[in-house]
Write an enzyme that holds these catalytic residues in place. Structure first.
Site, short mmCIF file in Angstrom:
data_model
loop_
_atom_site.label_atom_id
_atom_site.label_comp_id
_atom_site.label_asym_id
_atom_site.label_seq_id
_atom_site.Cartn_x
_atom_site.Cartn_y
_atom_site.Cartn_z
CG MET A 13 -2.02 -1.04 1.15
SD MET A 13 -3.14 -0.79 -0.23
CE MET A 13 -4.12 0.60 0.31
CB ALA A 76 -3.09 -1.71 11.49
CG ASN A 102 -7.57 -1.05 6.92
OD1 ASN A 102 -8.17 -0.03 6.60
ND2 ASN A 102 -7.55 -2.15 6.18
CB SER A 128 -11.42 1.87 0.38
OG SER A 128 -11.93 0.71 -0.26
CE LYS A 183 -10.81 0.90 3.81
NZ LYS A 183 -9.73 0.14 4.31
CG HIS A 186 -15.57 1.14 2.45
ND1 HIS A 186 -14.69 0.08 2.42
CD2 HIS A 186 -15.84 1.42 1.16
CE1 HIS A 186 -14.44 -0.24 1.18
NE2 HIS A 186 -15.11 0.55 0.38
CG ASN A 187 -12.90 -2.13 5.17
OD1 ASN A 187 -13.00 -1.26 4.31
ND2 ASN A 187 -11.74 -2.66 5.49
CD GLU A 190 -14.28 -4.70 1.20
OE1 GLU A 190 -13.97 -3.49 1.20
OE2 GLU A 190 -13.46 -5.61 1.35
CE1 TYR A 191 -14.60 -7.59 6.35
CE2 TYR A 191 -15.41 -9.58 7.40
CZ TYR A 191 -14.38 -8.70 7.14
OH TYR A 191 -13.14 -8.95 7.66
P1 NDP Z 1 1.65 -4.50 5.90
O1 NDP Z 1 0.44 -4.29 6.74
O2 NDP Z 1 1.97 -5.85 5.43
O3 NDP Z 1 2.91 -3.91 6.69
C1 NDP Z 1 4.23 -4.03 6.21
C2 NDP Z 1 4.99 -2.74 6.39
O4 NDP Z 1 5.03 -2.36 7.78
C3 NDP Z 1 6.44 -2.89 5.95
O5 NDP Z 1 6.84 -1.69 5.35
C4 NDP Z 1 7.17 -3.11 7.27
O6 NDP Z 1 8.52 -2.76 7.24
C5 NDP Z 1 6.39 -2.17 8.15
N1 NDP Z 1 6.54 -2.46 9.57
C6 NDP Z 1 6.03 -3.51 10.25
N2 NDP Z 1 6.36 -3.41 11.56
C7 NDP Z 1 7.07 -2.26 11.70
C8 NDP Z 1 7.65 -1.60 12.81
N3 NDP Z 1 7.54 -2.10 14.05
N4 NDP Z 1 8.31 -0.45 12.58
C9 NDP Z 1 8.39 0.08 11.35
N5 NDP Z 1 7.85 -0.49 10.25
C10 NDP Z 1 7.18 -1.65 10.44
O7 NDP Z 1 1.60 -3.50 4.63
P2 NDP Z 1 0.41 -3.19 3.61
O8 NDP Z 1 1.01 -2.30 2.60
O9 NDP Z 1 -0.32 -4.39 3.17
O10 NDP Z 1 -0.63 -2.35 4.49
C11 NDP Z 1 -0.29 -1.13 5.12
C12 NDP Z 1 -1.51 -0.63 5.85
O11 NDP Z 1 -2.55 -0.39 4.92
C13 NDP Z 1 -2.10 -1.62 6.87
O12 NDP Z 1 -2.64 -0.91 7.94
C14 NDP Z 1 -3.20 -2.29 6.10
O13 NDP Z 1 -4.20 -2.82 6.94
C15 NDP Z 1 -3.71 -1.13 5.28
N6 NDP Z 1 -4.42 -1.49 4.05
C16 NDP Z 1 -4.01 -2.51 3.29
C17 NDP Z 1 -4.70 -2.86 2.14
C18 NDP Z 1 -4.22 -3.96 1.27
O14 NDP Z 1 -4.92 -4.25 0.28
N7 NDP Z 1 -3.08 -4.58 1.55
C19 NDP Z 1 -5.89 -2.13 1.72
C20 NDP Z 1 -6.20 -1.02 2.53
C21 NDP Z 1 -5.49 -0.73 3.67
P3 NDP Z 1 9.65 -3.86 6.85
O15 NDP Z 1 9.65 -3.89 5.35
O16 NDP Z 1 10.90 -3.30 7.39
O17 NDP Z 1 9.24 -5.15 7.46
#
Ligand code: NDP
Length: 479
Positions: A13, A76, A102, A128, A183, A186-187, A190-191
């Site tokens: 994201m 998150a 999220n 979203s 949001k 919204h989700n 969506e469910y």
């Molecule tokens: P993830 O939720 O998989 O998170 C991974 C990222 O978080 C990596 O950049 C990781 O860094 C970093 N990270 C994890 N722990 C730490 C920490 N303690 N300190 C610093 N960085 C940390 O990534 P997504 O892109 O899937 O999602 C990001 C957000 O967006 C989430 O809240 C998710 O719920 C939300 N979201 C996701 C959607 C989707 O379709 N995936 C849709 C809408 C919202 P590193 O690379 O160093 O491990």
């Protein structure tokens, strides 16, 4: 040149939002805990715009114009707090921390209050549209202070999806956690949207024997009419897809247990806390939970009786199912929007439901033609107490009602679970009913717990001396 925005957290994201900002002409400072993700993004897409590579949060912050805008896109929960704690000493008064993940809205409220004390803006932003939306234009729901929106809004509006009238699918929702709350709802919708599609599919398959390929055609046709939406469109795609390995419809090869990441559950929990009856969303969450109990279901298949009643399907069964789907879908939107009204009262948010429906028109997963009509329903000062009460929707439901009842009856007779079709109908009937059996519930509560009751014929609160001579006395309200 300093960057207009910094993004920390470059998984799916974050990387796609950063690219979206850059493609729209902004200079974007990039940071990720592990530098490898930053470098991978730059190697693959560094030519898409102006990026500044940074290795530490200090470096990220140092590369931003003032007021600084830092968008956190990490996992998150705890990681968001951890990144905030690291950022705070690096920032100056008036800077803006944005959480685009999220996050639970109560966390956002807590973070916003804590950072406001330090003179920092904290903006919880609902995003979203999944991976593709983040890149090409998501629906964006920002909360936080109105002041912060002045500095942040234009950037978010620029990268957001646009409705067909050109309006950005991004607008300031209200203060603190309002964006994340919207949001979340919204989700939740969506469910329910996905569950009603599943129930329609199951009925067409199990009652009418329509194979996935034939259903792909049906869903494509449905997508031309009042059901037109992203989810109906991709249902046709998924049902039409044949598994290369087995030659079977892919849907027959996918294990029938649905996962969940928690936003549907949060919606239901909030509904319970606020006394807002989001039953369609609750049934959708529970349907996924039941689907995941595969071992228990395997036992159930062996030991539970499954006698059903023979039914003759109506000639227009497919159309009946379409109408039941449409009516149930309307109920889930009505319940979700009703919960927004409850939340506005609870948290002092000024939620404009027409605007919220408007920014769900494009970019997000529940985008649907229907949202234009929902927007219209909430335009102006006279806000309907329930979406279903507006003439456009009460008439639509009235038209669908006979088919909806037939479909629910058939599902019950054939033993095909249709929890949202049937609970939505129960909600609808509950809404329009003159007398509910809650009168008896209240009588029982008074019997065993002296919880008192009100009478239909006079003011006051009463209690019957059930274990005495059963006379009625005036009582303190213990509702
Ligand atoms: P993830 O939720 O998989 O998170 C991974 C990222 O978080 C990596 O950049 C990781 O860094 C970093 N990270 C994890 N722990 C730490 C920490 N303690 N300190 C610093 N960085 C940390 O990534 P997504 O892109 O899937 O999602 C990001 C957000 O967006 C989430 O809240 C998710 O719920 C939300 N979201 C996701 C959607 C989707 O379709 N995936 C849709 C809408 C919202 P590193 O690379 O160093 O491990």
């Amino acid at each position: 040149m300093p960057a207009q925005i910094g993004v920390t957290g470059l998984a799916v994201m974050g990387a796609n939002l950063a690219r979206n900002f850059a493609r729209n002409g902004y200079t974007v400072a990039l940071h990720n805990r592990s530098v490898a993700k930053t470098d991978a993004l730059l190697a693959a897409h560094g030519d898409e715009g102006d990026f500044i590579r940074t290795e530490t949060l200090e470096e990220l912050v140092a590369n931003l114009e003032s007021p600084r805008r830092v968008m956190i896109m990490v996992k998150a929960g705890g990681p968001v707090d951890s990144v905030i704690d690291q950022l705070v000493p690096l920032l100056d008064e008036g800077d803006i921390i944005i959480d685009g993940g999220n996050s639970h809205y109560t966390d956002t409220r807590r973070r916003e209050a804590a950072l406001a004390e330090k003179g920092l803006h904290f903006v919880g932003v609902g995003v979203s549209g999944g991976e593709e939306g983040a890149l090409l234009g998501p629906s964006i729901m920002p909360g936080g202070s109105a002041e912060s929106y002045k500095a942040l809004g234009p950037l978010l509006e620029k990268i957001s999806a646009k409705a067909d009238d050109g309006t950005p699918c991004c607008a300031w929702i209200s203060t603190d956690g309002a964006g994340h709350f919207v949001k979340m709802v919204h989700n939740g919708i969506e469910y329910a949207d996905m569950q009603v599609i599943g129930e329609a599919y199951d009925l067409l398959r199990s009652a009418a024997g329509l194979e996935p390929a034939a259903q792909a055609e049906i869903f494509s046709q449905w997508n031309e009419g009042e059901l037109s939406s992203f989810l109906i469109e991709i249902t046709a795609e998924v049902l039409g897809h044949v598994d290369a390995a087995t030659g079977k419809p892919l849907v027959d090869v996918i294990q029938d247990s649905a996962g969940q990441k928690g936003t549907g559950r949060w919606t239901v929990q909030s509904g319970l806390d606020m006394g807002s009856p989001v039953s369609a969303i609750a049934e959708s969450v529970f349907a996924r939970s039941l689907s995941s109990q595969r071992e228990i279901r395997a036992v159930g298949q062996q030991v539970l009786a499954g006698e059903t009643t023979e039914v003759t399907l109506p000639e227009n069964f497919v159309e009946d199912v379409r109408q039941a789907l449409f009516a149930s879908k309307l109920v889930s939107y009505a319940q979700g929007l009703d919960m927004l009204t409850s939340a506005a009262g609870e948290y002092g948010w000024e939620l404009k439901l027409d605007e919220i429906a408007g920014l769900w028109r494009e970019g997000c997963i529940i985008r649907a033609a229907l949202l234009k009509d929902i927007m219209a329903a909430y335009k102006g000062d006279a806000q309907p107490a329930n979406l279903l009460f507006t003439p456009a929707f009460s008439e639509a439901i009235a038209k669908a009602l006979p088919a909806w009842r037939r479909v629910v009856a058939i599902a019950v007779q054939l033993g095909i679970p249709a929890p949202v079709f049937s609970s939505s109908l129960a909600y609808y009937d509950g809404l329009r009913r003159d007398r509910l059996p809650a009168a008896l519930t209240q009588g029982l509560r008074d019997f065993f717990g002296a919880h008192t009751y009100r009478r239909t014929d006079k003011e006051g609160t009463f209690h019957t001396l059930w274990s005495g001579d059963r006379t009625e006395i005036a009582a303190e309200d213990t509702h």
